[in-house]
Structure formats: C-alpha cells, structure tokens
Enzyme design. Structure first.
Site, PDB file in Angstrom:
ATOM      1  N   GLU A 153       0.731  -1.279   0.124  1.00  0.00           N
ATOM      2  CA  GLU A 153       0.073   0.045   0.087  1.00  0.00           C
ATOM      3  C   GLU A 153       0.818   1.456  -0.097  1.00  0.00           C
ATOM      4  O   GLU A 153       0.655   2.200  -0.719  1.00  0.00           O
ATOM      5  CB  GLU A 153      -0.951  -0.006   1.256  1.00  0.00           C
ATOM      6  N   ASP A 158       0.787   3.691  -3.148  1.00  0.00           N
ATOM      7  CA  ASP A 158       0.127   5.212  -2.860  1.00  0.00           C
ATOM      8  C   ASP A 158       1.150   6.215  -3.490  1.00  0.00           C
ATOM      9  O   ASP A 158       0.841   7.262  -4.209  1.00  0.00           O
ATOM     10  CB  ASP A 158       0.188   5.497  -1.355  1.00  0.00           C
ATOM     11  N   ASP A 211      -7.168   1.298   0.527  1.00  0.00           N
ATOM     12  CA  ASP A 211      -5.907   0.854   0.857  1.00  0.00           C
ATOM     13  C   ASP A 211      -5.658  -0.489   0.000  1.00  0.00           C
ATOM     14  O   ASP A 211      -4.533  -0.646  -0.494  1.00  0.00           O
ATOM     15  CB  ASP A 211      -5.658   0.063   2.414  1.00  0.00           C
ATOM     16  N   GLU A 220      -4.344   0.576  -3.591  1.00  0.00           N
ATOM     17  CA  GLU A 220      -3.055   1.233  -3.494  1.00  0.00           C
ATOM     18  C   GLU A 220      -2.148  -0.262  -3.643  1.00  0.00           C
ATOM     19  O   GLU A 220      -1.284  -0.161  -4.181  1.00  0.00           O
ATOM     20  CB  GLU A 220      -2.779   2.101  -2.538  1.00  0.00           C
TER      21      GLU A 220
END
Length: 229
Positions: free
Chosen positions: A44, A48, A117, A120
């Site tokens: 994640e 991101d 989450d 990502e």
C-alpha cells in the site's frame, strides 16, 4: 502463504485487467493487517506513491496551462480515499479481501479506508511484478473515465482562499475584512465590507446582500489590484 482460488483470482484479474504471475502477490495485496504480519501495508505504501506520481503526470499533460494549485487540487480529488473506495467497489474487491475475524464481523469488507488501501496495494503489487510501465497502464485504465471528466474549473478556489494563500506564500500578514456599514431594509440588508492587506496596498471595498459574499467580492478586487491571476 495462502492464495485465492483459481476462480476468484480469474474474476478479480479480469476486473483489474491484469493477470498476476505470482498468485501469492495478489493474495498479499488483498490481505488487511488484521490477518497478521503478512499483510498489504508495505505494498500500500508503495502503491500510494506510484498512484500520486502517475496521476500527477497525467494531469500535467492533460492541462498544460493549469496552475500548480489547480493541479494539486485535481490530484487530491482523484487519489483521495473516497475515490479509491469507489474504484474498489467497481472491482467488487470487498468480495476478495482477506480480513481477520474482528474485521469480518464489523463489516470491514465495506469500509472505505480498507477498500482504498487495497487498491493502492494492488498497484504496488503490479509494480513489483511487472514494473513501472505496466503499473502506469493500470492506473490510467482504472482512472480513465475520472480523468476524462475532471477539470480545473471544478476545483477552483474562491477569492478569499486564493488571497489568503497568496499572502502566506509571500510571507505577508493575512487579509483583514471589516464591515464598514450595513444599510438597507431589515429584511434585505446590504453590507459594505473592506479588505485590507497592509503595506502600501490600498484597501478594497465591496457591497453585497450578505457579509460573506461582500468579503469574496472585496477579495476578488484585491487579487486584481495585486495582479494575481
């Protein structure tokens, strides 16, 4: 590490438009921290950063004359948790999330933050397995419609906000607004408001049917006086 069933893997890979060569990587990307130490938090983190970069790059090329502030606001609207959760729901990720018992009981598969989450983390996993260009292709495919519909005009800030940011950027005192007078009938008053930014700059004056609108108009005049576009 466990893997998803072949049927579930095929379904989610079809939705994502990407087939994992390593099924354990897909499983990990869908594993919430409630399942234990082998979860998707590191993926994640990576996803991101990749998402922010690819969206920034896409917006940079799509809007060649947009100001930095407008681009930043557009990016923020596209990569925020709510948008990512919408994409997760489009993919029906909630059906495939790996959750601990507590999260299962509390409906974690519907929680926006967990869904976001996972999106990502999936991007992080795609990057790990197939590299930058494949990950970029996935981002542009997943955000295709949203990128087409977005526009700098939709995130334009009002004059008061822009003026305040301008003053902060130039390390000057914040604007001061003052009601000079209130006149007219009690049921339809008019407000005359001044905007003062100090220094040698002249105060601007605006009149409107509400204090808030008058302040915005005075701020607009001040922006023009300062030469801020």
């Amino acid at each position: 590490m466990s893997t998803l069933s072949k049927l579930n893997s095929a379904r989610i890979e079809s939705a994502l438009g990407y087939q994992f060569q390593d099924p354990t990587l897909l499983y990990r990307a869908l594993s919430h921290r409630s399942v234990g130490p082998k979860n998707n938090e590191r993926l994640e983190f990576l996803g991101d950063s990749l998402l922010n970069f690819f969206i920034a790059e896409a917006l940079f090329h799509k809007f060649p004359t947009a100001r930095e502030g407008d681009l930043s606001r557009l990016r923020a609207s596209l990569v925020k948790g709510e948008t990512l959760a919408e994409i997760a729901r489009d993919f029906q990720l909630g059906d495939y999330l790996q959750l601990g018992e507590g999260e299962l009981k509390s409906g974690g598969f519907r929680r926006a933050s967990i869904l976001a989450d996972a999106v990502e983390a999936l991007l992080g996993a795609i990057y790990i397995e197939s590299g930058m260009e494949t990950c970029k292709t996935a981002v542009l495919r997943w955000f295709d419609t949203r990128l087409d519909l977005t526009s700098p005009a939709e995130t334009a800030k009002d004059a008061k906000t822009r003026l305040q940011e301008y003053m902060q950027e130039h390390k000057k005192p914040l604007p001061r607004y003052e009601v000079v007078r209130c006149f007219g009938h009690s049921h339809s008053p008019e407000f005359e408001v001044s905007c003062d930014v100090g220094g040698a700059q002249k105060t601007t004056i605006a009149i409107a049917g509400s204090k808030r609108v008058a302040e915005k108009k005075a701020a607009e005049q001040m922006l023009l006086a300062l030469g801020v576009k």
